[in-house]
Design a protein around this motif. Sequence first.
Motif, PDB file in Angstrom:
ATOM      1  N   VAL A  90     -36.253 -51.604  21.193  1.00  0.00           N
ATOM      2  CA  VAL A  90     -36.456 -52.392  22.418  1.00  0.00           C
ATOM      3  C   VAL A  90     -37.694 -53.285  22.264  1.00  0.00           C
ATOM      4  CG1 VAL A  90     -37.017 -52.246  24.870  1.00  0.00           C
ATOM      5  CG2 VAL A  90     -35.272 -50.740  23.910  1.00  0.00           C
ATOM      6  N   LEU A  91     -38.781 -52.692  21.749  1.00  0.00           N
ATOM      7  CA  LEU A  91     -40.001 -53.486  21.537  1.00  0.00           C
ATOM      8  C   LEU A  91     -39.748 -54.619  20.548  1.00  0.00           C
ATOM      9  CD1 LEU A  91     -42.784 -50.737  21.337  1.00  0.00           C
ATOM     10  CD2 LEU A  91     -42.394 -52.401  23.170  1.00  0.00           C
ATOM     11  N   TYR A  92     -38.923 -54.337  19.539  1.00  0.00           N
ATOM     12  CA  TYR A  92     -38.620 -55.347  18.520  1.00  0.00           C
ATOM     13  C   TYR A  92     -37.900 -56.550  19.147  1.00  0.00           C
ATOM     14  CZ  TYR A  92     -36.388 -57.357  14.340  1.00  0.00           C
ATOM     15  OH  TYR A  92     -35.941 -58.206  13.365  1.00  0.00           O
ATOM     16  N   VAL A  93     -36.891 -56.262  19.985  1.00  0.00           N
ATOM     17  CA  VAL A  93     -36.168 -57.376  20.621  1.00  0.00           C
ATOM     18  C   VAL A  93     -37.115 -58.163  21.526  1.00  0.00           C
ATOM     19  CG1 VAL A  93     -34.319 -58.000  22.201  1.00  0.00           C
ATOM     20  CG2 VAL A  93     -33.910 -56.268  20.460  1.00  0.00           C
ATOM     21  N   LEU A  94     -37.941 -57.438  22.313  1.00  0.00           N
ATOM     22  CA  LEU A  94     -38.930 -58.138  23.156  1.00  0.00           C
ATOM     23  C   LEU A  94     -39.863 -58.965  22.273  1.00  0.00           C
ATOM     24  CD1 LEU A  94     -39.854 -55.351  25.746  1.00  0.00           C
ATOM     25  CD2 LEU A  94     -38.636 -57.495  26.193  1.00  0.00           C
ATOM     26  N   GLY A  95     -40.252 -58.381  21.138  1.00  0.00           N
ATOM     27  CA  GLY A  95     -41.138 -59.078  20.212  1.00  0.00           C
ATOM     28  C   GLY A  95     -40.520 -60.350  19.660  1.00  0.00           C
ATOM     29  N   ILE A  96     -39.225 -60.281  19.291  1.00  0.00           N
ATOM     30  CA  ILE A  96     -38.543 -61.480  18.772  1.00  0.00           C
ATOM     31  C   ILE A  96     -38.598 -62.591  19.811  1.00  0.00           C
ATOM     32  CG2 ILE A  96     -36.328 -62.461  18.058  1.00  0.00           C
ATOM     33  CD1 ILE A  96     -35.541 -59.770  16.956  1.00  0.00           C
ATOM     34  N   ILE A  97     -38.342 -62.208  21.078  1.00  0.00           N
ATOM     35  CA  ILE A  97     -38.261 -63.209  22.135  1.00  0.00           C
ATOM     36  C   ILE A  97     -39.656 -63.783  22.458  1.00  0.00           C
ATOM     37  CG2 ILE A  97     -37.633 -63.599  24.549  1.00  0.00           C
ATOM     38  CD1 ILE A  97     -35.509 -61.352  24.151  1.00  0.00           C
ATOM     39  N   HIS A  98     -40.658 -62.910  22.508  1.00  0.00           N
ATOM     40  CA  HIS A  98     -41.959 -63.373  23.002  1.00  0.00           C
ATOM     41  C   HIS A  98     -42.970 -63.690  21.918  1.00  0.00           C
ATOM     42  CE1 HIS A  98     -40.776 -62.722  27.112  1.00  0.00           C
ATOM     43  NE2 HIS A  98     -40.285 -61.538  26.763  1.00  0.00           N
ATOM     44  N   VAL A  99     -42.854 -63.058  20.754  1.00  0.00           N
ATOM     45  CA  VAL A  99     -43.855 -63.296  19.707  1.00  0.00           C
ATOM     46  C   VAL A  99     -43.278 -64.154  18.581  1.00  0.00           C
ATOM     47  CG1 VAL A  99     -45.474 -62.212  18.114  1.00  0.00           C
ATOM     48  CG2 VAL A  99     -44.888 -61.057  20.248  1.00  0.00           C
TER      49      VAL A  99
END
Lengths: 509, 79
Positions: free
Chosen positions: B16-25
């Motif tokens: 979940v953090l990875y997907v959020l990371g792809i989108i935001h970072v």
Amino acid sequence: MYSDIIAALPIVFSPAMLLIVAAGAVLGTLLGATPGVSATLSIALLVPVTFTMDPTMALVFLGGVYCGAIYGASISAILINVPGTPSAVATMLDGYPLTKQGKAGTALGAAVTGSFIGGQVGVIVLLFGAPLVAALALRVGSQEFFWIVIFAMTSVGALGAGSVLKGLISAALGLSLGVVGSHPVTGALRFTGGSTALYEGIPIVVALVGLFSISQVLQLVIEPRGDRGVKITSVGSLWPGAAAALRYKVTAARSAILGTFIGTLPGAGADIASFIGYNEAKRASREPQKFGKGSVEGVFASETANNGVVGGSLIPMMTLGIPGNAVTAALLGGLLIHGLIPGPRLFEASSDILYPFILSLFLANLAFLIFAFTGLRYLARVVLTPNSILAPAIVVLTMMGAFTFRGSTTDLWIALAMGVFGFILTLGRFPLPPVVLGIILGPLAEKNIARAAQIASARDVPLLSYFLSSPISVVFIILTILSIVITVRREIAWRRSGTGGYDGFDNAG
Amino acid sequence: MTRSGLDLAVTLGLLVLYVLGIIHVGFFTASFVFMICQMALMGQRRPVVMVSVSIGLLAVLYGVVEVFLNVAMPSGLLF
């Protein structure tokens, strides 16, 4: 047809195309050989790489991967007793004992020779059979097509491994997911939750990579950890195996034909073909007592059968748009991206793409044969890739594929959700391939029954009597009922005995 | 909770953090961090292997995306 073949030759033998075939076959072999990466997953992960290729090249590349991956699975089955893809389970039975006797090269030689022969027979049948089926399929209308799809769905349960009831439940779950999006005729939106990303339904490629790869990664995470405790010493020469295999001419013919035929059936994949090829060879063999203890004939029979499936399984996928197994479902996803809609009209409209593709499969089989005899000994260690490296790499490739499909970040969440869903199903021992077939075939069935209903009401006849007015529909209705009866009987037998005759349950596709 | 259960829960959290990371970072930064974390979680103990595998794979993917696909991966602060 012959003019199509002649027109295709210069395309296939162009340097760029030869390079693509070789790249696909070698990459497929290596991915197929890696335990944890199945043939389905190999294709799903590589479909995004083809986005900007021209359609012929993309298909040729993915076809090469399919041939290579089914062959490659035998490498890890023989060397470390782990099938790289479920299709190689029967290969393990004799391949690993041979390795323990120090004859790994002999087993690998027999496997690649068998894969090559089976593969070529399958492609010959595909080359001459597909245009015939396509010509027949052109006469099929919406209502007949609806019943063919329903038959395909029910036989997924009847022919799959493990519990047929669970197979059918998986198919029903897939059909439910296939309902998401706009209605094929009226355009009414269903279960989109207001998300524009779901207007066209759950994107097949995204669902596929999520379902197979993320669930596989979660599976790898809970597997016992550490060194598999095996080391690959020297592989040795493959030639004795190839020479020994060539003695079994009857086995070769039987396995290749069985494999190709099984490939054409909806629901039966390379895993079932390899088992049937193996069992039939054992039954007819002069030395059945050697099977299971390191019989070269056993390895040869299993591998010939599973590569025969490749050509056979492409017939219903290309001529009807009905994928019979998970690998061809992944391939279908690849076709759709390039605007090629599989079905009877594809052969008329895009013969300039299909014939080069079919001919390239001959070369793909040749490519992995050459690779096995030259480069394999240097790259055989790929089978030892630890899970701790494999799992994160699969996740990153999955997310890249899910995003590049149409540049939507919503697709990242869809892939993740599908993966968790697939993992939960796997824990409950529900097979995944029927889910994918449901997602693909559901909308196809819906579109055709909606059209049939329109035609029936225009003619002012009830839908049921409209169905019964077509002999083709009647045949497929009977086949559907038969397949349900067989399913129920097999389930009862399965419950009584505790296990099926073949408990080859494996969700790697 | 058994160890594999714990590993599973942490992996789901990381995903979940990875997907959020792809989108935001950004895709490449998030992928690098995710790969290191997931490899460590799954018992990879050699830092040289962890860093070289991550950078190697991402370099190949960068090449594929830039040369082959011409798709703009989500990018953020760094990549």
